[in-house]
Enzyme design. Structure first.
Site, PDB file in Angstrom:
ATOM      1  N   ASP A 185      12.318  14.367  17.910  1.00 24.93           N
ATOM      2  CA  ASP A 185      11.609  14.910  16.738  1.00 24.93           C
ATOM      3  C   ASP A 185      11.641  13.917  15.577  1.00 24.93           C
ATOM      4  O   ASP A 185      11.887  14.273  14.435  1.00 24.93           O
ATOM      5  CB  ASP A 185      12.174  16.266  16.301  1.00 24.93           C
ATOM      6  CG  ASP A 185      11.241  17.023  15.352  1.00 24.93           C
ATOM      7  OD1 ASP A 185      10.113  16.534  15.119  1.00 24.93           O
ATOM      8  OD2 ASP A 185      11.639  18.081  14.831  1.00 24.93           O
ATOM      9  N   HIS A 187       7.362  16.654  14.483  1.00 28.93           N
ATOM     10  CA  HIS A 187       6.596  17.910  14.422  1.00 28.93           C
ATOM     11  C   HIS A 187       5.733  18.002  13.165  1.00 28.93           C
ATOM     12  O   HIS A 187       4.767  18.765  13.135  1.00 28.93           O
ATOM     13  CB  HIS A 187       7.509  19.136  14.565  1.00 28.93           C
ATOM     14  CG  HIS A 187       8.318  19.497  13.369  1.00 28.93           C
ATOM     15  ND1 HIS A 187       9.675  19.251  13.276  1.00 28.93           N
ATOM     16  CD2 HIS A 187       7.987  20.113  12.210  1.00 28.93           C
ATOM     17  CE1 HIS A 187      10.117  19.705  12.116  1.00 28.93           C
ATOM     18  NE2 HIS A 187       9.113  20.231  11.448  1.00 28.93           N
ATOM     19  N   SER A 226      11.302  19.399   6.201  1.00 28.09           N
ATOM     20  CA  SER A 226      11.365  18.659   7.454  1.00 28.09           C
ATOM     21  C   SER A 226      11.059  17.175   7.267  1.00 28.09           C
ATOM     22  O   SER A 226      10.044  16.820   6.665  1.00 28.09           O
ATOM     23  CB  SER A 226      10.375  19.240   8.468  1.00 28.09           C
ATOM     24  OG  SER A 226      10.803  20.502   8.906  1.00 28.09           O
TER      25      SER A 226
END
Length: 198
Positions: free
Chosen positions: A65, A35, A143
């Site tokens: 992901d 992402h 992330s």
């Protein structure tokens, strides 16, 4: 691990740049979240020593992901990966670039692992993923960064923060992402990063 965990800058979605974190998988290869680089027109890896390096996305998996970046010529020391589920209570740290700002190390512990059913990064496919629930302060920008144990070994890939609990984050387990890591670490050809995510 602090010396090699790097910042990812992905340009292209809505004219802005998405910032995330990444860590070295093998010489010239970095791991981040899909992402973070979804829909990007260009990707850059910024190392802790101030270096800026263009990167190509050579593996892009919107279901788990995970993305693997290829940065030829940038050979930071790869981190050791523990390919097993961490025991409840395992202590360590989350390393990354919260808010796209400076590198930050925050204490973390594994509260447990669970099988989570939900949507992929595009919200169009139901997936079941083995995830780690972390007692840690996770902020957007973390992330793709690692959660490491006290020995500095990677035991998970941070991908989300709880929307309801202030000090709860989530990481992808290494057994879940390991096939992608093994597949991506030898590729050199760029792959499409598909559409922008969320």
């Amino acid at each position: 691990a602090v010396d090699v965990t790097s910042k990812v800058i992905a340009a292209g979605c809505g004219g802005g740049a998405e910032a995330g974190s990444a860590w070295p998988l093998a010489p010239g290869y970095f791991v981040t979240n899909a992402h973070v680089v979804a829909g990007s027109s260009s990707v850059e890896v910024d190392t802790p020593n101030g270096g800026r390096h263009a990167a190509g996305v050579v593996l892009f998996d919107p279901d788990t992901d995970i993305a693997v970046l290829y940065t030829p010529g940038l050979a930071l020391r790869p981190l050791v990966i523990v390919n097993s589920l961490p025991a409840r209570g395992t202590a360590g740290a989350v390393i990354g670039y919260p808010g796209g700002d400076s590198e930050l190390v925050v204490p973390a512990a594994v509260s447990g692992t669970e099988s989570a059913r939900g949507y992929n990064i595009y919200g169009d496919t139901l997936v079941t993923r083995e995830i780690e629930v972390l007692a840690a302060q996770v902020i957007p920008g973390n992330s793709g960064g690692p959660i490491v144990n006290d020995a500095g070994q990677v035991i998970g890939v941070v991908f989300a923060a709880s929307t309801t609990e202030p000090n709860v984050g989530y990481a992808l387990t290494i057994p879940l992402v390991y096939p992608d890591l093994q597949s991506g670490r030898h590729r050199t050809a760029a792959v499409p990063t598909q559409a922008c995510a969320g």
